[in-house]
Design a protein around this motif. Structure first.
Motif, PDB file in Angstrom:
ATOM      1  N   LYS A 165      25.390  36.888  24.423  1.00 30.34           N
ATOM      2  CA  LYS A 165      26.055  37.704  23.161  1.00 30.34           C
ATOM      3  C   LYS A 165      27.380  36.987  22.532  1.00 30.34           C
ATOM      4  N   ASP A 166      27.602  37.232  21.324  1.00 33.60           N
ATOM      5  CA  ASP A 166      28.973  36.742  20.850  1.00 33.60           C
ATOM      6  C   ASP A 166      29.958  37.967  21.173  1.00 33.60           C
ATOM      7  N   ALA A 188      28.125  34.426  28.305  1.00 24.35           N
ATOM      8  CA  ALA A 188      28.131  35.068  26.837  1.00 24.35           C
ATOM      9  C   ALA A 188      28.043  33.951  25.942  1.00 24.35           C
ATOM     10  N   SER A 189      27.209  34.025  24.760  1.00 23.99           N
ATOM     11  CA  SER A 189      27.098  32.769  23.897  1.00 23.99           C
ATOM     12  C   SER A 189      28.491  32.318  23.326  1.00 23.99           C
ATOM     13  N   ARG A 190      29.550  33.172  22.957  1.00 23.55           N
ATOM     14  CA  ARG A 190      30.504  32.965  22.641  1.00 23.55           C
ATOM     15  C   ARG A 190      31.703  34.045  23.058  1.00 23.55           C
ATOM     16  N   VAL A 191      32.960  33.529  23.428  1.00 24.78           N
ATOM     17  CA  VAL A 191      33.865  34.653  23.468  1.00 24.78           C
ATOM     18  C   VAL A 191      35.037  34.303  22.795  1.00 24.78           C
ATOM     19  N   ARG A 192      35.603  35.281  22.133  1.00 22.88           N
ATOM     20  CA  ARG A 192      36.953  35.116  21.402  1.00 22.88           C
ATOM     21  C   ARG A 192      37.850  36.438  21.883  1.00 22.88           C
ATOM     22  N   PRO A 303      31.045  39.084  15.515  1.00 25.57           N
ATOM     23  CA  PRO A 303      30.737  39.140  16.729  1.00 25.57           C
ATOM     24  C   PRO A 303      29.452  40.439  17.224  1.00 25.57           C
ATOM     25  N   ASP A 304      28.762  40.141  18.213  1.00 27.45           N
ATOM     26  CA  ASP A 304      27.814  41.043  18.604  1.00 27.45           C
ATOM     27  C   ASP A 304      28.178  42.384  19.188  1.00 27.45           C
TER      28      ASP A 304
END
Length: 389
Positions: A165-166, A188-192, A303-304
């Motif tokens: 998940k984003d 996670a697919s992307r972490v911000r 984001p998700d």
């Protein structure tokens, strides 16, 4: 329901309240503890399992019993819960569970603690409900209509559900750092991470713990502490602006005074993750628009999942707000440790120092409270010898 007016009452059966109970019992008193939950240390049971203490084990024991060396220098959540279970067994305190405190009043030179089980009079009351009683979420426009998943960090447990998940983590405190790093490592697919004001970051070390205690319990001027903390940040991390991490604008004491809670964090992998690209830094959140999260720089992202690591509050206004013992922001007490406000003799607060490093503070303040309650009498902590491990 009745209780002797000479019997101290402690509101909260967490580590802070239990620490005071130990020192009061060592002083020959018989405190009564009140807790709204069914178990002692309920907040610690609700924390995510991977939580690791930021204070050095050697500084973090409560009065009467040492944290075991088997836990290592930085005990985990379950290590501390095992310690507290033993602490309660040895202390054998009188705790009234599932007892809600509605209000505390001053009447005829006594305190009256009004509870779900009746009114309890006492000369001395210790408030130990903690800094982290109620999750705080900013009043972001559009949050109620956000179409993604939203949770406060208090509801976070394990990173597995975020695999693929984003994820956006809002807030750069210790919990936010732990969650962002764990979610990134879990896949996670992307972490911000959204950072509005970059706090001072410290490297985890015994020296850092010792320094924090010296700052809070010593005579160092706040201005000096602010300058020193900013210098330490710069010396440890250098210029991180190319990664989106601006230099902190204020030191630890100034930041804590402004926002009413800790301003500073121990880095547990954030800087390395930002440098290798597994965590991206974005600006502060200003609102939500359906699937989008709006940012201070005018950008929007989708984001998700949004995890708000935006802190918690003491939430004492309903119980104590009418007494003039709370300061703003955050509703923290105006005094702590063994001191009382002039208009509130016999009311003590445990576990509310800022910046927090709470376990070391609790041990110091529990002793100060017991000495104040007993009129300054010194007494031996026999439990230290009896329970040494």
């Amino acid at each position: 329901m009745s209780v002797s007016s000479e019997r101290p009452i402690i509101i909260g059966a967490g580590p802070g309240g239990l620490a005071v109970a130990w020192t009061l019992k060592e002083a020959g008193l018989d405190p009564l503890l009140l807790d709204r939950e069914k178990i002692a240390c309920s907040s610690w049971h609700s924390y995510y399992p991977s939580l690791r203490m930021n204070s050095w084990r050697r500084l973090s024991s409560l009065p009467g019993m040492r944290l075991s060396a088997e836990f290592g220098p930085w005990p985990m959540r379950n290590d501390f819960l095992a310690y507290m279970k033993k602490y309660v067994e040895v202390l054998d305190p009188d705790i009234r569970y599932e007892t809600e405190v509605h209000r505390v009043d001053r009447e005829a030179g006594r305190w009256v603690v009004r509870t779900s089980g009746g009114d309890l009079p006492t000369r001395n009351v210790v408030v130990a409900t903690g800094l982290h009683r109620k999750p705080f979420v900013p009043d972001w426009p559009g949050l109620d209509e956000f179409e993604g998943e939203f949770l406060h960090a208090r509801a976070y447990t394990v990173p597995d559900s975020f695999v693929g998940k984003d994820v956006l983590v809002v807030g750069c405190g210790p919990t936010g750092i732990d969650i962002a790093v764990a979610v990134a490592h879990a896949g996670a697919s992307r972490v911000r991470m959204s950072i509005r004001n970059m706090p001072v970051l410290f490297k985890l070390s015994p020296a850092t713990s010792l320094l924090c205690q010296a700052i809070k319990h010593g005579p160092l001027p706040h201005g000096l502490v602010n300058r020193a903390s900013l210098l330490m940040h710069k010396m440890q991390w250098g210029d991180l602006s190319s990664y989106g991490l601006a230099a902190p604008k204020e030191g630890t004491m100034a930041g804590a005074a402004r926002i009413g809670h800790a301003y500073g964090a121990i880095d547990r992998g954030l800087i390395a993750a930002v440098r290798d690209g597994s965590i991206e830094v974005v600006t502060g959140v200003t609102g939500f628009d359906k699937k989008a999260v709006l940012l201070e720089d005018g950008a929007s992202i989708k984001p998700d999942v949004v995890i708000a690591s935006t802190g918690q509050r003491p939430d004492m206004e309903r119980v104590l707000g009418h007494l003039g013992v709370l300061a703003q922001p955050g509703g923290r007490p105006i005094v702590h440790g063994g001191r009382t406000a002039p208009h509130a003799p016999g009311m003590y607060f445990q576990g509310y120092r800022l910046p927090p490093g709470q376990l070391p503070d609790m041990a110091v303040d529990a002793l100060a409270i017991a000495r104040a309650v007993t009129g300054g009498r010194r007494f031996p902590l026999a439990g230290v010898r009896r329970s040494r491990r």
